[in-house]
Design an enzyme around this catalytic site. Structure first.
Site, short mmCIF file in Angstrom:
data_model
loop_
_atom_site.label_atom_id
_atom_site.label_comp_id
_atom_site.label_asym_id
_atom_site.label_seq_id
_atom_site.Cartn_x
_atom_site.Cartn_y
_atom_site.Cartn_z
N ARG A 183 10.63 28.73 2.12
CA ARG A 183 10.48 28.26 3.13
C ARG A 183 10.76 28.82 4.35
O ARG A 183 10.86 28.48 5.38
CB ARG A 183 11.27 26.72 2.97
CG ARG A 183 10.78 25.89 1.87
CD ARG A 183 10.02 24.78 2.33
NE ARG A 183 9.47 24.44 0.91
CZ ARG A 183 8.32 23.84 0.85
NH1 ARG A 183 7.36 23.91 1.78
NH2 ARG A 183 7.92 23.22 -0.41
N LEU A 184 10.71 30.32 4.17
CA LEU A 184 11.07 30.99 5.31
C LEU A 184 9.65 31.63 5.91
O LEU A 184 9.18 32.59 6.06
CB LEU A 184 11.67 32.14 4.85
CG LEU A 184 13.13 31.73 4.26
CD1 LEU A 184 13.96 33.14 3.71
CD2 LEU A 184 13.96 31.05 5.28
#
Ligand SMILES: Cc1cc2nc3c(=O)[nH]c(=O)nc-3n(C[C@H](O)[C@H](O)[C@H](O)COP(=O)(O)O)c2cc1C
Length: 205
Positions: A183-184
């Site tokens: 989720r970066l």
């Protein structure tokens, strides 16, 4: 920057949003199962309550993002009251999102006529027959309206209804998002500057 670089992870280096959008739409056209130009269109009603639905992007260039609709529909009335809107593309096959927001213009009659003339005959009849977003008594009532307009326009060109035209979102912001592990994700937002150029910022995911 080359088109190949624009579609790779280097998109955050892009200096302006339109070439990048064109490259991403081209990728989506190759990879999406259908309607790569489908986009969620957000508006607000006169109470400030948001509304959202899909439309098809029918054109874009440095002037903005164009779609067509019935101006008497819910979205048509909401945009005519505010002259503002936002769009969100999501290309699942690419794990990419693009958000566009800004003021809205009505396309010229010439531009709307030119696009209307490219639509299949049935779709042009449909633009006359559908009182989009208003209550419909039955499927039969719609089919009856289609039959009536088909008879009325049996010969010759079908003119564009005055209530059917295009809106152009003139972006004040365009944001590009690409999925990254854990989720970066990568996010880059372009904001119109006072001098007509673009300011660019990376955002936390
Ligand atoms: C993939 C897809 C594309 C659509 N494209 C359009 C479009 O280009 N124009 C349009 O008026 N409605 C389009 N629709 C229908 C709208 O989503 C919506 O049902 C309709 O315009 C009425 O919306 P409103 O009541 O908010 O005005 C599309 C629907 C889908 C699912």
């Amino acid at each position: 920057m080359t088109d190949t670089e624009l579609t790779s992870g280097d998109f955050t280096e892009s200096a302006e949003p339109y070439r990048l959008f064109a490259a991403w739409l081209k990728d989506a056209t190759a990879s999406e199962p259908n309607d790569p130009n489908a986009v969620a269109l957000a508006t607000v009603d006169t109470d400030g309550l948001p509304d959202v639905r899909m439309v098809l992007l029918k054109g874009f260039d440095e002037h903005g993002f164009v779609f067509y609709t019935n101006f008497e529909s819910a979205k048509g009335r909401e945009i005519l009251a505010t002259m503002k809107a936002a769009m969100c593309f999501h290309w699942k096959s690419l794990r990419r999102q693009v958000r566009v927001r800004g003021p809205v213009e009505i396309v010229s009659d010439a531009e709307a006529n030119e696009y209307f003339a490219t639509r299949p005959r049935g779709s042009r009849i449909g633009a006359w027959a559908s009182k989009q977003s208003r209550p419909l008594e039955s499927r039969f009532a719609l089919e009856k309206a289609v039959a009536e307009y088909t008879a009325r326009h049996a010969i010759g060109e079908i003119p564009r209804p005055a209530h059917w035209s295009g809106f152009r979102i003139v972006p004040s912001q365009i944001e590009f998002w690409h999925d990254r592990p854990f989720r970066l994700h990568d996010r880059v937002v372009f904001t119109r500057a006072a001098d007509g150029g673009w300011d660019k910022d990376r955002l936390y995911p």
